[in-house]
Design an enzyme around this catalytic site. Structure first.
Site, mmCIF file in Angstrom:
data_model
loop_
_atom_site.group_PDB
_atom_site.id
_atom_site.type_symbol
_atom_site.label_atom_id
_atom_site.label_comp_id
_atom_site.label_asym_id
_atom_site.label_seq_id
_atom_site.Cartn_x
_atom_site.Cartn_y
_atom_site.Cartn_z
ATOM 1 N N THR A 145 61.433 55.825 72.356
ATOM 2 C CA THR A 145 61.417 56.717 71.058
ATOM 3 C C THR A 145 60.358 57.784 71.534
ATOM 4 O OG1 THR A 145 62.391 55.103 69.663
ATOM 5 C CG2 THR A 145 61.651 57.011 68.765
ATOM 6 N N GLU A 146 60.793 59.015 71.497
ATOM 7 C CA GLU A 146 59.923 60.084 71.419
ATOM 8 C C GLU A 146 59.122 59.907 72.884
ATOM 9 O OE1 GLU A 146 60.378 62.386 69.961
ATOM 10 O OE2 GLU A 146 61.417 61.581 68.339
#
Lengths: 407, 428
Positions: A145-146
């Site tokens: 994530t990210e």
């Protein structure tokens, strides 16, 4: 041989509806179906469908030499399934070309790795299953994530058998190193690292339509010129960005699709670059050495750390409260609870609670359903209060069942 | 006995306790055979005007003022500054209002007369409205006969002064809240203070809603003690209002706060006390209902204390939601820093909820049996919360004894005291 590695992130959170205090204990539907489907339709119309069309045409036109990679969060896939199956179909069509690689990530687009390895692994497994189901591939490259990466996260991911992982390549992360090589993890040497060339990526993702920018207007010609200016021995340019760059962050009127359409021709005819997917890069390129990131690094904001999601009191209290429920959720056997648990972990909820508005406010406001981070927090905590009640009730029920079975 | 009364708001269109008190008072006065002309900036037509004649200043034609009036206005002009003040609304509520308000405050000029338009809210042009209200008051005075003028809070003080100057009738100024209460003594708005002082100065008698407020009037506004009278507010209905207890959603004890989240109301002390209780005993949940300029600060503090899972924000409650909240509450806390009266503990008691009130509230003078603490003494507040919610006998006693004290506070008897003041004034 020099390579361009395109990676696009596709994600849409299940945004929460306005959840009032008096809903607690009475309303277990947390998500704003109307607004989520509306936003998805809008983004699909502006971006996913036309951009997929462009990519498909480019792949066909260049006979398999143009390649890209995606990671699509479980939350986004489920929204496609629910609201716009035709988007899912168009991604499947891309998958069938053999020129598109799908990466692994957490199902809920979560920050689980920061709290629970067990939850993290469960989500990655669930996501892989979805990717297999829809795209007929088993990912060998992981994307957190990210783009959140640290040595520790690398160790966990390597332990799960992944060959490579994507990470941020900003200056404050790499110091003097160039992101334009393949690297390995300092603590897990078998794990290859592909680091985002943040300048060239952001030229497309953030600056493309910025009239104030010295590079404006950006053409494929100019961009390939910059690629050609890179030092001769640099082998890999990682262009990582939100897929929504095409048509949503940069509207069709900015010419972003024309840029995308023109780029492969320019690359093939006017440079020594080719296109490569992350798994191919990990397999074929030689590592330039080890990279260590002791603290988590992300691709967000100026700081490139976790401060977009965690660090202020609102975020930390909400995050702590959420994960304090993990053991109880795991003990529940209720499909709706498990699904809510996944989508309450989505990083966007914590992003909306971010209070460092000034420098990065614009990005934080993107499809943000709240006026202030405080609204986001209060709404989220009301939902969590109800979720906690359901989890506890369910736990009590299963306990009773177990007791009954024991007799 | 006929009274010309100037108010600012009236149920059901109210933002605070002022309108509720005016309603109770007018009803009580009517029961004491007092005729009332009740003037407000803007009536909406849904007010219960069965007890008096309601006059809406909005759009009323005001005829060209005589020379005398003009000097009067000129004399008062020095206060008239179009400043940006929001005496009752929090900034965030204000934001919602302001745009609309801006558009609404306008003046239509006819050849023969002038009409002023009012919102009767608390928007950007509040001071302008206050002054225009005084202009319209002159017209109303000219067209009506009455024995006494009665004005409520600073908003209608200029109207009262004008009315007195023109008619020569005695003026009663009624204080429901002072600028010192609203600002907590911190950032007193000098224009409002000046209007308050001027109004009190012109008044022949002053009514304060509590001894606490009376002392403020004497000490902070320099009024002669013999001119200031404490007449408590009553509640319309002191009947027991214990709704059927809803099914308990939370297993924890529920401690509630209802009110604006502003300095005056002491929300920051409530969250500190909550932190102390929860540190010792997780079997509590705190509900804060309302909004205001300190909301974000309180949210942040609750998160910082890591008690957000047990500290809920219910927002501004509508309609029956206050009743719903009381119905689930084990104790109600009013931690006000400065509360002239404070009607919400009475509502809580009617619902059978024991109350903890700050010693800096007027209502404490009536509820002598309720548990009271200094607003700043969060340890004592935490102890009180814990004790009241834990010991049923204590809770029952507080509710039972306080209810008896409430029974003695009827609007008919409070209004009789007001009428006595009128009679004294008319006699002299």
């Amino acid at each position: 041989m020099k390579n361009i590695c395109f990676y696009f992130q596709v994600h849409q959170p299940f945004r929460l509806k306005r959840y009032h205090f008096f809903n607690i204990g009475k309303d277990s539907n947390y998500f704003d179906d109307d607004s989520n489907s509306e936003i998805l339709r809008k983004v699909a119309h502006n971006c996913y469908l036309p951009a997929n069309r462009v990519l498909l045409d480019l792949i066909h036109k260049h006979g398999g030499k143009f390649k890209v990679s995606f990671s699509i969060s479980g939350a986004a896939i489920e929204q496609f399934e629910l609201y716009m199956p035709e988007v899912l179909e168009s991604f499947k069509e891309l998958a069938r070309t053999g020129c598109v690689e799908f990466l692994a990530e957490t199902y809920g687009h979560s920050l689980a790795i920061l709290k629970s390895e067990e939850e993290f692994k469960a989500q990655v497994a669930a996501h892989t299953q979805k990717v297999q189901q829809h795209f007929g591939q088993t990912p060998t490259v992981f994307r957190n994530t990210e783009l959140i990466y640290s040595d520790h996260i690398g160790n966990v991911v390597a332990g799960m058998g992944y060959k490579a992982m994507l990470a941020e390549g900003a200056d404050n992360v790499l110091d003097w190193k160039s992101p334009n090589y393949l690297y390995t993890s300092a603590t897990s040497p078998d794990l290859k690292l592909l680091l985002k060339n943040f300048r060239l990526s952001d030229d497309i993702a953030f600056r493309f339509s910025n009239h104030e920018w010295s590079g404006f207007p950006l053409t494929a010609d100019k961009f390939v010129g910059w690629l050609n200016d890179l030092p001769a021995d640099e082998q890999l340019v990682n262009l990582f960005m939100d897929y929504e760059t095409f048509g949503e962050h940069q509207w069709v009127t900015t010419g972003i699709f024309d840029f995308l359409k023109a780029l492969p021709d320019m690359v093939f005819y006017h440079s020594a670059f080719e296109f490569i997917t992350p798994a191919e890069a990990a397999k074929t390129l030689t590592s330039a050495g080890a990279v260590s990131m002791p603290n988590p690094v992300s691709w967000a904001d100026e700081e490139r750390d976790l401060s977009a999601w965690l660090g202020n009191d609102l975020q930390d209290d909400a995050f702590g409260t959420l994960y304090s429920l993990e053991a109880k959720v795991k003990a529940c056997d209720d499909e709706k609870i498990k699904r809510d648990w996944l989508f309450l972990q989505t990083s966007d909820h914590f992003y909306y609670m971010c209070t460092k508005f000034f420098a990065d406010g614009d990005v934080h406001k993107y499809f943000n359903p709240y006026y202030t981070p405080y609204d986001a927090f209060m709404n989220y905590m009301n939902v969590i209060a109800d979720f906690t009640l359901r989890v506890e009730q369910q736990c009590d029920k299963s306990k009773l069942k177990d007791q009954a079975l024991a007799f | 006995m006929k009274v010309l009364m100037f108010g600012w708001e009236f149920p059901p269109n109210i933002s605070g306790g002022l309108g509720t008190a005016c309603y109770g008072l007018t009803k009580g006065l009517a029961e004491n055979d007092v005729d009332i002309i009740f003037v407000m900036p803007k009536a909406y037509g849904d007010e219960d005007a069965s007890n008096f004649r309601l006059v809406s200043a909005d759009g009323m034609p005001v005829h060209t003022h005589t020379a005398t009036y003009r000097t009067l206005f000129e004399k008062m002009m020095y206060w008239e500054v179009n400043s940006f003040i929001i005496p009752y609304l929090s900034p965030e509520e204000f934001l919602l209002y302001s745009e609309e308000q801006l558009a609404n405050t306008s003046k239509t000029v006819n050849t023969a007369s002038t009409r002023y338009h009012f919102t009767g809210k608390y928007g950007k042009d509040l001071l302008t409205e206050v002054w225009n209200y005084a202009r319209v008051a002159a017209e109303i005075v000219a067209n009506n006969t009455f024995d006494v003028i009665h004005v409520h809070d600073w908003l209608s003080f200029p109207a009262g002064i004008i009315a007195k100057e023109i008619s020569g009738k005695p003026l009663v100024a009624h204080l429901h809240a002072t600028e010192f209460d609203r600002s907590g003594g911190n950032k007193v708005n000098e224009q409002i203070y000046e209007i308050e002082r001027e109004g009190l100065h012109h008044a022949d008698k002053i009514i304060a809603v509590s001894e606490l407020t009376r002392q403020i009037v004497i000490n902070n506004y320099g009024m002669a003690p013999e001119k200031v009278f404490t007449i408590y507010n009553a509640v319309d209905d002191t009947s027991v209002n214990e709704a059927v207890k809803p099914e308990r959603i939370f297993k924890e004890k529920i401690i509630s706060y209802v009110g604006r989240i502003t300095y005056q109301k002491g929300p920051d002390y409530f969250v500190e006390a909550a932190g102390k209780v929860l540190k010792e005993d997780k079997n509590f949940r705190f509900i804060m209902a309302g909004s205001g300029d300190m909301l974000h600060q309180v949210v942040r503090r609750a998160a910082q204390l890591r008690i957000s899972s047990h500290f809920h924000f219910a927002g501004f409650l509508k309609g029956g939601e206050v009743g719903k909240l009381f119905a689930m509450s084990d104790a109600y806390v009013m931690p006000s820093v400065s509360e002239p009266f404070g009607i919400s503990p009475l509502e809580a008691l009617r619902a059978g909820v024991p109350v903890i009130i700050s010693k800096q509230s007027g209502v404490r003078e009536i509820l002598t049996r309720a548990i009271s603490v200094d607003f700043f003494d969060v340890d004592a507040m935490a102890d009180a919360i814990h004790a009241v919610a834990t010991y049923k006998s204590l809770a029952n006693m507080v509710v039972r004894d306080s209810r008896i004290e409430m029974q003695n506070l009827k609007w008919i008897s409070q209004a009789a005291k007001v009428k006595e003041l009128y009679q004294d004034l008319v006699k002299n």
